[in-house]
Design a protein around this motif. Sequence first.
Motif, mmCIF file in Angstrom:
data_model
loop_
_atom_site.group_PDB
_atom_site.id
_atom_site.type_symbol
_atom_site.label_atom_id
_atom_site.label_comp_id
_atom_site.label_asym_id
_atom_site.label_seq_id
_atom_site.Cartn_x
_atom_site.Cartn_y
_atom_site.Cartn_z
ATOM 1 N N GLY A 195 -10.842 7.696 14.673
ATOM 2 C CA GLY A 195 -12.307 7.398 14.509
ATOM 3 C C GLY A 195 -12.956 7.290 13.143
ATOM 4 N N PHE A 196 -11.986 6.994 12.260
ATOM 5 C CA PHE A 196 -12.736 6.804 10.899
ATOM 6 C C PHE A 196 -13.407 5.596 10.717
ATOM 7 C CE2 PHE A 196 -8.578 9.264 8.875
ATOM 8 C CZ PHE A 196 -9.162 10.300 9.182
ATOM 9 N N SER A 197 -14.611 5.666 10.056
ATOM 10 C CA SER A 197 -15.469 4.817 9.987
ATOM 11 C C SER A 197 -14.775 3.511 9.217
ATOM 12 C CB SER A 197 -16.784 5.171 9.052
ATOM 13 O OG SER A 197 -17.348 6.056 9.928
ATOM 14 N N SER A 198 -14.134 3.629 8.352
ATOM 15 C CA SER A 198 -13.454 2.602 7.470
ATOM 16 C C SER A 198 -12.505 1.527 8.391
ATOM 17 C CB SER A 198 -12.233 3.149 6.392
ATOM 18 O OG SER A 198 -11.492 3.827 6.982
ATOM 19 N N VAL A 199 -12.145 2.020 9.478
ATOM 20 C CA VAL A 199 -11.276 1.211 10.358
ATOM 21 C C VAL A 199 -12.325 0.667 11.401
ATOM 22 C CG1 VAL A 199 -9.399 1.094 11.976
ATOM 23 C CG2 VAL A 199 -9.281 1.995 9.865
ATOM 24 N N VAL A 200 -12.942 1.592 12.157
ATOM 25 C CA VAL A 200 -13.914 1.253 13.181
ATOM 26 C C VAL A 200 -14.996 0.234 12.905
ATOM 27 C CG1 VAL A 200 -15.455 2.253 15.114
ATOM 28 C CG2 VAL A 200 -13.639 3.744 14.366
ATOM 29 N N LEU A 233 0.800 -1.120 -0.197
ATOM 30 C CA LEU A 233 -0.189 0.026 -0.104
ATOM 31 C C LEU A 233 0.836 1.097 -0.090
ATOM 32 C CD1 LEU A 233 -2.820 0.394 0.233
ATOM 33 C CD2 LEU A 233 -2.866 1.008 2.788
ATOM 34 N N PRO A 234 0.650 2.071 -0.962
ATOM 35 C CA PRO A 234 1.544 3.412 -0.898
ATOM 36 C C PRO A 234 1.166 4.285 0.247
ATOM 37 C CG PRO A 234 -0.197 3.502 -2.703
ATOM 38 C CD PRO A 234 -0.301 1.915 -2.096
ATOM 39 N N VAL A 235 1.771 4.119 1.211
ATOM 40 C CA VAL A 235 1.411 4.755 2.604
ATOM 41 C C VAL A 235 1.394 6.239 2.430
ATOM 42 C CG1 VAL A 235 1.840 5.176 5.217
ATOM 43 C CG2 VAL A 235 1.930 2.725 3.932
ATOM 44 N N GLU A 236 2.386 6.846 1.738
ATOM 45 C CA GLU A 236 2.287 8.214 1.556
ATOM 46 C C GLU A 236 1.316 8.854 0.748
ATOM 47 O OE1 GLU A 236 5.913 9.452 0.186
ATOM 48 O OE2 GLU A 236 7.260 8.836 1.765
ATOM 49 N N GLU A 237 0.919 8.432 -0.247
ATOM 50 C CA GLU A 237 -0.170 8.526 -1.160
ATOM 51 C C GLU A 237 -1.604 8.550 -0.255
ATOM 52 O OE1 GLU A 237 -0.433 6.925 -4.958
ATOM 53 O OE2 GLU A 237 1.316 7.197 -5.370
ATOM 54 N N VAL A 238 -1.834 7.491 0.439
ATOM 55 C CA VAL A 238 -3.033 7.208 1.015
ATOM 56 C C VAL A 238 -3.034 8.251 2.321
ATOM 57 C CG1 VAL A 238 -4.102 5.688 2.586
ATOM 58 C CG2 VAL A 238 -3.301 4.624 0.410
ATOM 59 N N SER A 239 -1.833 8.632 2.820
ATOM 60 C CA SER A 239 -1.909 9.500 4.040
ATOM 61 C C SER A 239 -2.310 10.940 3.706
ATOM 62 C CB SER A 239 -0.555 9.381 4.817
ATOM 63 O OG SER A 239 -0.126 8.060 5.340
ATOM 64 N N LEU A 278 -0.423 3.684 9.992
ATOM 65 C CA LEU A 278 -1.295 4.267 9.397
ATOM 66 C C LEU A 278 -2.723 4.006 9.930
ATOM 67 C CD1 LEU A 278 -2.247 5.772 6.582
ATOM 68 C CD2 LEU A 278 -2.559 3.324 5.438
ATOM 69 N N PHE A 279 -2.951 2.498 10.119
ATOM 70 C CA PHE A 279 -4.276 2.040 10.702
ATOM 71 C C PHE A 279 -4.473 2.571 11.955
ATOM 72 C CE2 PHE A 279 -4.160 -1.141 6.915
ATOM 73 C CZ PHE A 279 -4.790 -0.243 6.260
ATOM 74 N N THR A 280 -3.403 2.821 12.919
ATOM 75 C CA THR A 280 -3.580 3.060 14.236
ATOM 76 C C THR A 280 -3.903 4.320 14.321
ATOM 77 O OG1 THR A 280 -1.132 3.155 14.486
ATOM 78 C CG2 THR A 280 -2.215 1.175 15.184
ATOM 79 N N HIS A 281 -3.350 5.245 13.293
ATOM 80 C CA HIS A 281 -3.788 6.562 13.419
ATOM 81 C C HIS A 281 -5.157 6.917 12.840
ATOM 82 C CE1 HIS A 281 -3.127 10.937 12.699
ATOM 83 N NE2 HIS A 281 -3.583 10.785 11.537
ATOM 84 N N TRP A 282 -5.817 6.008 11.855
ATOM 85 C CA TRP A 282 -7.094 6.208 11.487
ATOM 86 C C TRP A 282 -7.996 5.708 12.635
ATOM 87 C CZ3 TRP A 282 -7.589 4.149 5.847
ATOM 88 C CH2 TRP A 282 -6.916 4.967 5.186
ATOM 89 N N GLU A 283 -7.705 4.658 13.471
ATOM 90 C CA GLU A 283 -8.389 3.987 14.508
ATOM 91 C C GLU A 283 -8.597 5.264 15.577
ATOM 92 O OE1 GLU A 283 -8.306 0.914 18.146
ATOM 93 O OE2 GLU A 283 -6.654 1.264 16.982
ATOM 94 N N HIS A 284 -7.390 5.968 15.941
ATOM 95 C CA HIS A 284 -7.189 7.020 16.868
ATOM 96 C C HIS A 284 -8.019 8.272 16.294
ATOM 97 C CE1 HIS A 284 -5.516 9.893 19.865
ATOM 98 N NE2 HIS A 284 -5.291 10.541 18.734
#
Length: 484
Positions: A230-235, A190-196, A222-228
């Motif tokens: 509260g993004f729906s895609s992760v939660v 996954l291109p983390v920089e592009e996604v971020s 990346l995903f722990t940051h999204w969880e922090h």
Amino acid sequence: MKEWEEKLLFILIMGLFTGGSVSFNCPSSCICAADLLSCVRQNLHQVPKALPSTSVTLDLSHNNLSHLHNNWLSGLPRLNTLRLSHNRIRRLPLQAFYNVTELRHLDLSSNLLEGIGEEWFQSLFNLEELLLYNNRIVYVHDNAFSHLGKIQKIYLSWNFLTSFSFQSLQNLSNPYLRTLDLSSNRFLELPVEEVSSLPAFIKNGLYLHRNPLTCHCALYALFTHWEHRGFSSVVDYFEQHTCLYMGKPRAIVRILQDQNGFDNCSPGKWQRLPENGLRVIVGKSLMITCNTSLPQENTTFVWISPTYEFLIFPGNNNQSFKIHPNGSLEIREAQPWNSGIYLCIAVNRLNYNTTHEVNVTVHYPKHEGESFNTGLTTLLGCVVSLVLVFVYLYMTPCNCFFCCSKSLQTPSPPQESSAQSSILCGTPPATDGTNSRKTGINRHVVFLEPIKEGRGEKKAKIIKLRSDSDSASSVFSDSPIVPT
């Protein structure tokens, strides 16, 4: 006006909008209900030729359609919803959806599509929902969705995708995209920089679970940051975000639950995500996106600069800052004093609000001479210093034996240079005779007293160190050295 007159008037009006041809005939294999045309499960191999022009919803799902023709929907100007799922369509002609400007929902799921071309959806300016899941799609053209000005949801799950141009989402001409489902594909990396770097309202609905991703610290961050955040895609899919440890298919790690496999991913080692900080060269412009999960419509954006200046649409008085309608802040001709933390506050009409911080660094461009590695320079300086030390320690200015023999056997006139030569000599040469000893046993150290003016003599104290098995003694002799 009588009922038959109203019907006639309606037919005439529809004829004006459809070029004089109005069709109210319902295909024999379909069901017509008001503005809905349903041809579900009729084992159709081709689209019926006579389609009522009043159709707003057309359902051709669960058939055996394998191909479509160009402009086959040109007689349906009011078409809003088109369902073509569960057919056998492999590819689409370039103008399959040409001039269907009112289409808002397109369902092409559960077909045999192998790729998404650039021109397929370019005329669907009002499309809001696009369903492409459960196909055989292996590639999506970078500009496939660039003309979808009002797209809100794109479903691409359950395909064979191994890559996707996330950068193309930055170039979308609309701020409405809320769902991009790329789950259950074949992404290994996954291109983390592009996604971020994507706006938060896109990341909130960017679904990437159930992909055979390889575990690494940047992915974990990346995903722990999204969880922090509260993004729906992760939660919503907390347990289904997995990766493969060392790329092994059987070593599945739950990214947000298992710490095994991320033991070395301490915060100091995490890859720095682009949204944490931006850099710009002095004199250049910089666009900062307010990465909030709130929709941009009916939302007010306020920016606070590092100097605590409140910025609202359209910007400040001297136009060094400009706020765009989508909430992005543009720094024009950035200067060093523009560096610092920028805070975005987004408030919508329902009184929901979110904040987002961005660290901006304004720097000067590097010159060519600055590209030389300073670490290499330091290392080179250390090597040169060591060489000089070895030269000083081991490379004496004269032959030691020659200096000592000349100084002791044939004294020269009392000069400063002769004294310096004697000082450099620590061991005199071995002499022949019965009382002579080997140089390895007798060691002589010569000390010279300061030269006294008016006298042609100098005294030398010779300290003789003798080593034997029983004792060690020192013999001091003070004898004048008379010049010849």
